[in-house]
Enzyme design. Structure first.
Site, short mmCIF file in Angstrom:
data_model
loop_
_atom_site.label_atom_id
_atom_site.label_comp_id
_atom_site.label_asym_id
_atom_site.label_seq_id
_atom_site.Cartn_x
_atom_site.Cartn_y
_atom_site.Cartn_z
N THR A 91 0.82 -1.22 0.00
CA THR A 91 0.00 0.00 0.00
C THR A 91 0.84 1.26 0.00
OG1 THR A 91 -1.74 -1.18 1.19
CG2 THR A 91 -1.84 1.21 1.25
N ASP A 134 1.37 -7.20 -4.66
CA ASP A 134 0.58 -7.08 -3.44
C ASP A 134 1.06 -8.16 -2.49
OD1 ASP A 134 -1.78 -7.79 -1.63
OD2 ASP A 134 -2.53 -5.99 -2.62
N SER A 135 1.11 -7.86 -1.19
CA SER A 135 1.68 -8.83 -0.25
C SER A 135 0.87 -10.12 -0.17
CB SER A 135 1.80 -8.21 1.14
OG SER A 135 0.53 -8.00 1.72
N THR A 180 1.47 -4.98 4.04
CA THR A 180 1.34 -5.33 5.46
C THR A 180 0.70 -6.70 5.72
OG1 THR A 180 -0.80 -4.18 5.60
CG2 THR A 180 1.18 -2.90 6.11
N ASP A 181 -0.10 -7.21 4.79
CA ASP A 181 -0.86 -8.43 5.08
C ASP A 181 0.02 -9.63 5.39
OD1 ASP A 181 -3.25 -7.13 4.84
OD2 ASP A 181 -3.62 -7.72 2.78
N CYS A 210 -3.77 -18.49 21.47
CA CYS A 210 -3.75 -17.24 22.24
C CYS A 210 -2.67 -16.30 21.72
CB CYS A 210 -3.52 -17.52 23.71
SG CYS A 210 -4.75 -18.59 24.47
#
Length: 443
Positions: free
Chosen positions: A101, A147-148, A179-180, A363
């Site tokens: 992005t 794109d990632s 970022t993905d 978790c």
């Protein structure tokens, strides 16, 4: 007559002396020549115009060594472009733009997309780079810009190969990334770049740098600053003013500018009015020589355990010959349904067939301790390895890295339980309170 005889005698003596010297000289030359039984050294002829090997390395080491790994893994061949000639020549940083992005623009139809050459034109105009205290920044753009979400191990290898090609020419590296899957790339590079002695900072942005309000500018400049530091010798993620260890980072938010976090390890540095670097949290510089280990094994599966899942799901996996590794996301500190004996049986079959099975926690915080509960102990008895406090991204990429090294399943299991790049905590002090006071006073 007596004088003539005397002169002839002197001439003969001189002639004998010269002949003796000539014989000695020939004997010495013969002694220096190799015998027929000795191997003769090859004389390599090279064109007179060709430069020496040292001169070639000094002139263009990267251009001569860079190559394409395979038809699907292109390595940037263009010469890196200098963005800030006024920057400090004492530190040189290479910026690898892979996509994301940060460098996207509005394509005119309401969607964002990359435009080749647009980002470098914008970065040339940054006033912050035009300062002598900033390192000299060189820019390389990958082709195609990805794109990632499209990133895969071949693209990790392309990035790692680019760093390897320019490793001895630059003091640090910045990888501009979407970022993905940024945390996956950061974890993968931390294992692939063995004996890394220089900073590799990965960053991106939630908003394009061309927007009026964006996090791209700060993330980019912060990454450049940390890539110019000689204190760092590991792969890191810089985002929203914080520097994280690469294989400890996760994407925690899809919309917040503070998109990344490090749940199980504190930040390495913080960018504020002063730049705070927590040196005791940094990894020690390596002692060995830098080298690259590619990740080519992709036969790894991640299974998120849910209540009431069907055991039949594992039947085709047991008979599969392609599966090499599995990451199980279990409850809490490594728990699963105790009544599912068939499930444990299937796992035992997988382990016996050579599949490396690793247990992670669902978790965000905490560590997998399989020996804490009876069910977890049953997993250990089956041959499942606990990942402790490793993130899922780190566990998956570490497992693929070990399998790509050609290790046996037993060697992989042993190494999965060892801390290789600071991806897991090993030094944990535990104590038990036997009495209300005893034990607490000694802390």
């Amino acid at each position: 007559l007596a004088g003539k005889g005397k002169g002839k005698g002197k001439a003969k003596a001189k002639a004998k002396a010269r002949a003796l010297e000539a014989r000695k000289r020939r004997a010495a030359e013969e002694a220096c020549k190799p015998s027929r039984s000795e191997p003769r050294a090859k004389v390599l002829k090279r064109p007179a115009a060709a430069p020496s090997k040292a001169a070639s390395r000094a002139a263009a080491p990267a251009a001569r060594r860079r190559r394409s790994l395979s038809p699907g893994i292109p390595i940037p061949q263009a010469k890196p472009e200098l963005l800030n000639p006024v920057g400090s020549k004492q530190r040189k940083v290479l910026i690898l733009y892979t996509g994301g992005t940060l460098g996207m623009q509005d394509l005119g139809n309401g969607t964002l997309g990359p435009i080749p050459g647009a980002l470098v034109r914008s970065l040339r105009l940054l006033d912050e780079l035009k300062q002598p205290r900033m390192p000299q920044c060189f820019f390389v753009e990958f082709d195609p810009i990805l794109d990632s979400a499209d990133m895969n191990p071949e693209d990790w290898t392309a990035i790692a190969r680019a760093i390897e090609s320019w490793y001895y020419e630059y003091d640090g590296f910045v990888v501009l990334h979407g970022t993905d899957t940024l945390a996956y790339t950061a974890s993968a590079l931390s294992f692939m770049l063995e004996n890394l002695a220089k900073p590799v900072i990965i960053t991106g942005a939630q908003l394009p740098i061309f927007e009026p309000i964006s996090d791209a500018r700060q993330n980019f400049l912060g990454a450049v600053v940390f890539a110019g530091l000689a204190d760092l010798s590991e792969v890191c993620v810089f985002f929203h003013g914080s520097l994280f260890r690469g294989n400890r980072s996760v994407k925690a938010s899809a919309s917040s500018l503070a998109a990344f976090a490090s749940p199980s390890y504190p930040v390495l540095a913080e960018l504020g009015a002063p730049i705070n670097i927590f040196r005791r949290r940094l990894r020690e510089p390596p002692r060995g020589r830098f080298r690259l280990q590619e990740i080519h094994c992709t036969d790894v599966l991640v299974v998120w355990v849910i209540p009431g899942f069907s055991d039949d799901f594992f039947l085709p996996l047991v008979s599969s010959r392609s599966l090499k590794g599995m990451v199980l996301l279990l409850y809490g500190c490594g728990n699963a349904p105790a009544r599912k004996e068939r499930f444990l049986g299937r796992l035992k079959q997988l382990v016996d067939s050579g599949v490396v099975v690793v247990a992670c926690s669902q978790c965000t915080h905490g560590s997998v301790v399989l020996e804490k509960y009876a069910v977890g102990k049953a997993f250990m008895d089956c041959g499942v390895v606990g990942a402790r406090d490793m993130t899922t991204e780190a566990a998956v990429t570490k497992l693929a890295y070990l399998l790509s090294k050609g290790l046996s399943p037993e060697q992989c299991r042993r190494s999965m339980g060892e801390d290789l790049r600071g991806e897991m905590s090993t030094e944990v002090t535990e104590f038990t309170i036997n009495e209300p006071v005893t034990g607490l006073a000694s802390l």
